[in-house]
Design an enzyme around this catalytic site. Structure first.
Site, PDB file in Angstrom:
ATOM      1  CB  THR A 125      -1.395   5.573  -3.098  1.00  0.00           C
ATOM      2  OG1 THR A 125      -0.642   6.778  -3.118  1.00  0.00           O
ATOM      3  CG2 THR A 125      -0.545   4.413  -3.587  1.00  0.00           C
ATOM      4  CG  ASP A 126      -6.137   5.913  -0.163  1.00  0.00           C
ATOM      5  OD1 ASP A 126      -5.036   5.777   0.427  1.00  0.00           O
ATOM      6  OD2 ASP A 126      -7.103   5.159   0.046  1.00  0.00           O
ATOM      7  CD  GLN A 127      -5.443  12.843   3.283  1.00  0.00           C
ATOM      8  OE1 GLN A 127      -6.645  12.602   3.321  1.00  0.00           O
ATOM      9  NE2 GLN A 127      -4.948  14.012   3.614  1.00  0.00           N
ATOM     10  N   GLY A 137      -2.046   6.060   1.549  1.00  0.00           N
ATOM     11  CA  GLY A 137      -0.962   5.324   0.920  1.00  0.00           C
ATOM     12  C   GLY A 137      -1.376   3.987   0.333  1.00  0.00           C
ATOM     13  CB  ILE A 138      -4.337   1.990   0.652  1.00  0.00           C
ATOM     14  CG1 ILE A 138      -3.707   1.624   1.993  1.00  0.00           C
ATOM     15  CG2 ILE A 138      -5.086   0.824   0.028  1.00  0.00           C
ATOM     16  CD1 ILE A 138      -4.639   1.120   3.039  1.00  0.00           C
TER      17      ILE A 138
END
Length: 139
Positions: free
Chosen positions: A16-18, A20-21
């Site tokens: 995930t990215d920052q 949360g995706i």
């Protein structure tokens, strides 16, 4: 034998990215997991091709993002073998969470020999085995 597979996975935090995706490139990795499992389910793990000096190179990939996946989501990657010729293989994919389509895509691959040139898989022993697993092929 089915030319279709289902691969279950759970989104890891590192995917995930920052926000949360799931980071977009991870879907292509999951497509690879799906096609590897499809071959394994056919009784043709990728190592069978490698042992004979063949590899599969991705020459085209597409991915449409419809809904985001998030950390700890349980997903299923549905992989379908769309085309298999002596030189080209094409797959389609759907990444689902329950009954929600998150992402779909396609990849096209060519067989390469040890020198990195496009190879005709009919000239390799593995072709007869492949042809017995995929009825639409001719020996």
């Amino acid at each position: 034998m089915s030319l279709f597979s289902e691969t279950k996975l759970r989104v890891r935090y590192a995917e995930t990215d920052q926000m949360g995706i799931v980071y977009h490139s991870n879907y292509l990795i999951w497509f690879e997991v799906g096609r590897t499992e499809l071959f394994r389910n056919l009784g043709l793990p990728y190592t069978v091709f490698e042992e004979q000096g063949l590899s599969l190179a991705v020459v085209e990939a597409s991915c449409r993002y419809r809904q985001p996946a998030k950390y700890d989501d349980e997903l299923v990657v549905y992989t379908r073998l769309e085309k298999f010729t002596s030189r080209i293989i094409k797959f389609s994919y759907q990444v689902m969470m329950e009954d929600i389509l998150l992402t779909d895509g396609k990849t096209s691959h060519v067989f390469l020999n040890k020198e990195g040139r496009v190879a005709d898989v009919r000239k390799y022993r593995v072709w007869k085995e492949v042809a017995t697993k995929i009825p639409s092929l001719k020996i």
